[in-house]
Design a protein around this motif. Structure first.
Motif, short mmCIF file in Angstrom:
data_model
loop_
_atom_site.label_atom_id
_atom_site.label_comp_id
_atom_site.label_asym_id
_atom_site.label_seq_id
_atom_site.Cartn_x
_atom_site.Cartn_y
_atom_site.Cartn_z
N LYS A 233 67.81 116.28 4.91
CA LYS A 233 67.88 116.82 6.19
C LYS A 233 66.77 118.01 5.94
O LYS A 233 66.48 119.12 6.06
CB LYS A 233 68.63 116.95 7.21
N GLU A 234 65.68 117.94 7.40
CA GLU A 234 64.49 119.00 7.52
C GLU A 234 65.07 119.32 8.68
O GLU A 234 64.53 118.89 9.70
CB GLU A 234 63.01 118.41 7.38
N LEU A 235 65.17 120.62 8.97
CA LEU A 235 65.87 121.19 10.28
C LEU A 235 64.79 122.66 10.34
O LEU A 235 63.55 122.98 9.50
CB LEU A 235 67.23 122.27 9.67
N GLU A 236 65.17 122.48 11.73
CA GLU A 236 64.13 123.39 12.72
C GLU A 236 65.21 124.90 13.14
O GLU A 236 65.93 124.10 13.52
CB GLU A 236 62.63 123.44 13.16
N ASP A 237 64.22 126.04 13.65
CA ASP A 237 65.54 126.94 14.60
C ASP A 237 64.81 126.14 15.65
O ASP A 237 63.82 126.29 16.22
CB ASP A 237 64.71 127.84 14.27
N SER A 238 66.12 125.96 16.28
CA SER A 238 65.94 125.87 18.15
C SER A 238 66.91 126.81 18.27
O SER A 238 68.09 126.84 18.91
CB SER A 238 67.02 124.56 18.41
N PRO A 239 66.11 128.07 19.33
CA PRO A 239 66.88 128.90 19.81
C PRO A 239 67.96 127.79 21.75
O PRO A 239 67.08 127.09 21.73
CB PRO A 239 65.44 129.96 20.49
N ARG A 240 68.63 128.60 20.93
CA ARG A 240 69.40 128.49 23.04
C ARG A 240 69.06 129.02 23.39
O ARG A 240 68.42 130.99 23.10
CB ARG A 240 71.07 128.45 22.24
N ASP A 241 69.82 128.78 24.97
CA ASP A 241 69.88 130.00 26.04
C ASP A 241 70.89 131.14 25.57
O ASP A 241 71.28 130.43 25.67
CB ASP A 241 69.65 129.24 27.34
N GLU A 242 70.93 132.35 26.63
CA GLU A 242 71.36 133.12 26.50
C GLU A 242 72.03 133.17 27.85
O GLU A 242 73.56 133.31 27.37
CB GLU A 242 70.61 134.71 26.08
N VAL A 243 71.35 132.95 28.28
CA VAL A 243 72.48 132.31 29.76
C VAL A 243 71.61 131.29 30.57
O VAL A 243 71.21 130.88 30.82
CB VAL A 243 71.68 134.27 30.55
N ALA A 244 73.36 130.92 30.72
CA ALA A 244 73.78 129.76 32.01
C ALA A 244 74.26 130.13 33.17
O ALA A 244 75.09 130.44 33.18
CB ALA A 244 74.25 129.01 31.49
N VAL A 245 73.54 129.72 34.08
CA VAL A 245 73.46 130.48 35.67
C VAL A 245 73.99 128.90 36.19
O VAL A 245 73.20 128.59 36.78
CB VAL A 245 72.57 130.83 36.29
N VAL A 246 74.97 128.98 36.72
CA VAL A 246 76.05 127.36 37.09
C VAL A 246 76.14 127.53 39.33
O VAL A 246 77.05 128.48 39.27
CB VAL A 246 76.86 126.87 36.71
N LEU A 247 74.98 126.82 39.49
CA LEU A 247 74.97 126.51 41.10
C LEU A 247 76.09 125.22 41.77
O LEU A 247 76.00 124.69 41.29
CB LEU A 247 73.93 127.18 41.98
N ASP A 248 77.09 126.18 42.03
CA ASP A 248 78.08 124.65 42.52
C ASP A 248 78.03 124.26 44.13
O ASP A 248 77.97 124.92 44.93
CB ASP A 248 79.47 125.07 41.72
N ALA A 249 77.44 122.93 43.54
CA ALA A 249 77.05 122.35 45.11
C ALA A 249 77.84 121.26 45.99
O ALA A 249 77.57 120.74 46.69
CB ALA A 249 75.96 121.81 45.02
N ASP A 250 79.30 121.43 45.37
CA ASP A 250 79.92 121.12 46.30
C ASP A 250 80.43 121.17 47.57
O ASP A 250 80.31 122.10 47.97
CB ASP A 250 81.19 121.23 45.24
N PRO A 251 80.20 120.19 48.55
CA PRO A 251 79.62 120.37 50.19
C PRO A 251 81.56 120.10 49.71
O PRO A 251 80.98 121.00 51.74
CB PRO A 251 79.31 118.95 50.49
N ALA A 252 82.39 119.90 49.62
CA ALA A 252 83.79 119.72 50.56
C ALA A 252 84.05 121.94 50.65
O ALA A 252 85.21 121.83 51.29
CB ALA A 252 84.76 118.81 49.35
N ALA A 253 82.96 122.44 49.64
CA ALA A 253 83.90 123.59 49.83
C ALA A 253 82.91 124.30 50.80
O ALA A 253 82.80 126.05 50.79
CB ALA A 253 84.25 124.07 48.00
N VAL A 254 81.85 123.96 51.49
CA VAL A 254 81.35 124.97 52.12
C VAL A 254 81.57 124.68 53.65
O VAL A 254 81.91 123.61 53.91
CB VAL A 254 79.91 124.01 52.12
#
Length: 396
Positions: free
Chosen positions: A213-234
């Motif tokens: 296997k030839e691998l390459e460096d794949s940097p990850r995201d440091e921060v994931a900001v998740v916005l929940d759009a559930d209409p039942a809770a609005v």
């Protein structure tokens, strides 16, 4: 033909019959004049109904929620517009239909007052042409697509409430980590002396010789900001507060040069990475402006997927208005898995005037190392996002 035009024809016919029945020559000019007027109106509107083009202008720069927006209109044709009564009708997203009378030169403007955050598409645009007496009217559909984006009001944050929990066991502040993963790029022939741990066995079996296997460096995201759009809770404006909170947290990380990704948990599975440059941030801001409550997968199911961008990120920030038991379990698991996890819980019931209630789940999250803050109606967003007060929120 308008109602007035049909009435003029009927009145002309009735007048002609009366003139003929009573032998009154005085009524004949009136009887013939009314249909003639309708005919002239028909000719005028048909002459004016030539190919038209609409030019719509919007103010430059960002439009923030609560601001007035002036929209300019200019109707263009191959020749000058025929003197008539011109009205432009268009449907503007959730605002509904808007009618704008045009001046003789085909120009006009109108102001949309105190616009809420959102994406307002200009649809079903048509020019309405009517003669000066209102006897005849024709409509011409116009191809004038476009959309108006109204952005959320974000706040500048010097520090985040989640930083108060980002400490190691000996109490020292954790340094910024830049995680990296390795993704399979290609395969090649094995060279003498290479470790057999790199062998790609599927390719080896297919080709009949050792392949690595030839691998390459794949940097990850440091921060994931998740916005929940559930209409039942609005409730009321609670989702707008969610959007402002998610955007402000994303902005704070972006200003610090951290690789981040915005995820909107809805049926459309939208996400936008903010890595470098103004273009990334602009697209994330567009996504925040257009976000609406929409049915999607449960937030707990999204966080259970380790292959999702939220599973690969070093730090997770969740903005939601509901806290079911399964979501609590997922957040605890992430935190115990040596991930920095933070939660912004918007108390949707407070936007309907409900009194404060205890949220005991926050105590469990705090015990697992999850930084949390509760946003209620009337709270100062910048102040609340700067410091967590989980114990008080859990008991009040």
């Amino acid at each position: 033909m308008t109602h007035r035009g049909r009435l003029a024809l009927a009145l002309g016919g009735a007048t002609y019959l009366a003139a003929w029945a009573f032998g009154s020559k005085v009524l004949y000019p009136v009887a013939l004049g009314l249909p003639a007027a309708v005919l002239l109106a028909w000719l005028l509107t048909r002459l004016a109904n030539r190919p038209l083009q609409l030019r719509r202008t919007l103010p430059l720069g960002e439009r923030l929620e609560g601001e007035d927006v002036e929209v300019g209109l200019e109707l263009l044709g191959e020749r000058p517009l025929v003197p008539a009564k011109w009205v432009l009708r268009e449907r503007i997203g959730r605002l509904g239909e808007h009618a704008t009378p045009l001046a003789a030169h085909g120009r006009a403007s109108y102001v949309l007052e105190a616009l809420p955050r959102g994406r307002y598409a200009f649809e079903d645009t048509r020019a309405e042409i009517e003669d000066p007496f209102g006897l005849e009217r024709v409509e011409q559909p116009l191809s004038a697509p476009g959309a108006l984006l109204v952005y959320p009001r974000l706040v500048e944050l010097d520090r985040l409430f989640s930083e108060s929990g980002a400490r190691s066991q000996d109490g020292r502040r954790l340094l910024l980590q830049r995680p990296a993963g390795f993704d399979l790029h290609s395969v090649r022939e094995h060279e003498q002396g290479e470790s057999l741990r790199k062998v790609h066995w599927r390719s080896t079996a297919k080709r009949g010789q050792l392949m690595v296997k030839e691998l390459e460096d794949s940097p990850r995201d440091e921060v994931a900001v998740v916005l929940d759009a559930d209409p039942a809770a609005v409730t009321g404006e609670s989702f707008d507060v969610q959007v402002r909170a998610a955007g402000s947290i994303l902005l704070a990380h972006s200003r610090r040069g951290r690789r981040a990704v915005l995820v909107v948990n809805s049926g459309r599975h939208e996400q936008q990475r903010v890595h470098s440059g103004e273009a990334d941030w602009r697209q994330a801001l567009d996504l925040l402006a257009a976000a609406e409550p929409e049915e999607g997968p449960p937030l707990a199911a999204l966080l259970a997927d380790d292959g999702h961008v939220t599973g690969r990120a070093l730090e997770l920030a969740v903005v939601t208005a509901s806290l079911p038991p399964r979501l609590v379990e997922r957040l605890v698991e992430r935190s115990l898995g040596s991930r920095n996890v933070s939660l912004v819980l918007v108390d949707a019931a407070s936007f309907a005037g409900a009194p404060r209630e205890r949220i005991p789940e926050l105590l469990r999250l705090q015990a697992a190392g999850v930084a949390a803050v509760v946003l209620r109606s009337g709270d100062d967003l910048a102040e609340r996002l700067a410091a967590a007060e989980v114990p008080e929120a859990a008991r009040a």
